[in-house]
Scaffold this motif. Structure first.
Motif, PDB file in Angstrom:
ATOM      1  N   GLU A  16       0.819  -1.212   0.000  1.00 35.93           N
ATOM      2  CA  GLU A  16       0.000   0.000   0.000  1.00 35.93           C
ATOM      3  C   GLU A  16       0.856   1.266   0.000  1.00 35.93           C
ATOM      4  O   GLU A  16       0.363   2.336   0.358  1.00 35.93           O
ATOM      5  CB  GLU A  16      -0.931  -0.013   1.210  1.00 35.93           C
ATOM      6  CG  GLU A  16      -1.944  -1.126   1.137  1.00 35.93           C
ATOM      7  CD  GLU A  16      -2.956  -1.069   2.248  1.00 35.93           C
ATOM      8  OE1 GLU A  16      -3.040  -0.031   2.930  1.00 35.93           O
ATOM      9  OE2 GLU A  16      -3.666  -2.056   2.431  1.00 35.93           O
ATOM     10  N   CYS A  47       2.634   4.062  -7.374  1.00 39.01           N
ATOM     11  CA  CYS A  47       1.264   4.333  -7.818  1.00 39.01           C
ATOM     12  C   CYS A  47       1.205   5.373  -8.936  1.00 39.01           C
ATOM     13  O   CYS A  47       0.167   5.544  -9.559  1.00 39.01           O
ATOM     14  CB  CYS A  47       0.403   4.806  -6.648  1.00 39.01           C
ATOM     15  SG  CYS A  47       0.765   6.475  -6.068  1.00 39.01           S
ATOM     16  N   HIS A  60      -0.391   8.483  -2.574  1.00 34.62           N
ATOM     17  CA  HIS A  60      -1.156   7.234  -2.522  1.00 34.62           C
ATOM     18  C   HIS A  60      -2.099   7.204  -1.322  1.00 34.62           C
ATOM     19  O   HIS A  60      -3.091   6.509  -1.338  1.00 34.62           O
ATOM     20  CB  HIS A  60      -0.210   6.025  -2.477  1.00 34.62           C
ATOM     21  CG  HIS A  60       0.674   6.018  -1.274  1.00 34.62           C
ATOM     22  ND1 HIS A  60       1.865   6.707  -1.229  1.00 34.62           N
ATOM     23  CD2 HIS A  60       0.531   5.441  -0.065  1.00 34.62           C
ATOM     24  CE1 HIS A  60       2.430   6.534  -0.050  1.00 34.62           C
ATOM     25  NE2 HIS A  60       1.642   5.769   0.679  1.00 34.62           N
ATOM     26  N   ARG A  65      -9.728   3.521   0.142  1.00 34.91           N
ATOM     27  CA  ARG A  65      -9.396   2.116   0.364  1.00 34.91           C
ATOM     28  C   ARG A  65     -10.586   1.259  -0.037  1.00 34.91           C
ATOM     29  O   ARG A  65     -11.739   1.664   0.082  1.00 34.91           O
ATOM     30  CB  ARG A  65      -9.072   1.872   1.832  1.00 34.91           C
ATOM     31  CG  ARG A  65      -7.952   2.725   2.360  1.00 34.91           C
ATOM     32  CD  ARG A  65      -6.648   2.082   2.053  1.00 34.91           C
ATOM     33  NE  ARG A  65      -5.583   2.866   2.685  1.00 34.91           N
ATOM     34  CZ  ARG A  65      -4.424   3.063   2.156  1.00 34.91           C
ATOM     35  NH1 ARG A  65      -4.141   2.553   0.979  1.00 34.91           N
ATOM     36  NH2 ARG A  65      -3.501   3.759   2.766  1.00 34.91           N
TER      37      ARG A  65
END
Length: 69
Positions: A16, A47, A60, A65
């Motif tokens: 992530e 990203c 990001h 989410r």
């Protein structure tokens, strides 16, 4: 130095976030230009939302989410 063994660079992958690479590091971009960082650790954007690409600027974090409303 002849005979001196250099330890490998450590790359930390976060699903992530950015790739964290022990520096100094040079990143060769798609157009062949080279971006260099002399920091002890560089955060490389994965990203492509970063305004300072190839370096991560935490853009990001602004995306939603999965599974959140």
């Amino acid at each position: 130095m002849p005979g001196k063994t250099e330890r490998p660079r450590r790359v930390t992958v976060d699903g992530e976030g950015p790739l964290l690479v022990e520096g100094p590091v040079e990143v060769v971009l798609e157009d062949g230009t080279v971006a260099a960082s002399r920091r002890f650790r560089a955060a490389i954007c994965t990203c492509r939302r970063s305004r300072t690409y190839p370096w991560c600027d935490t853009s990001h974090r602004r995306r939603a989410r999965r599974g959140t409303t």
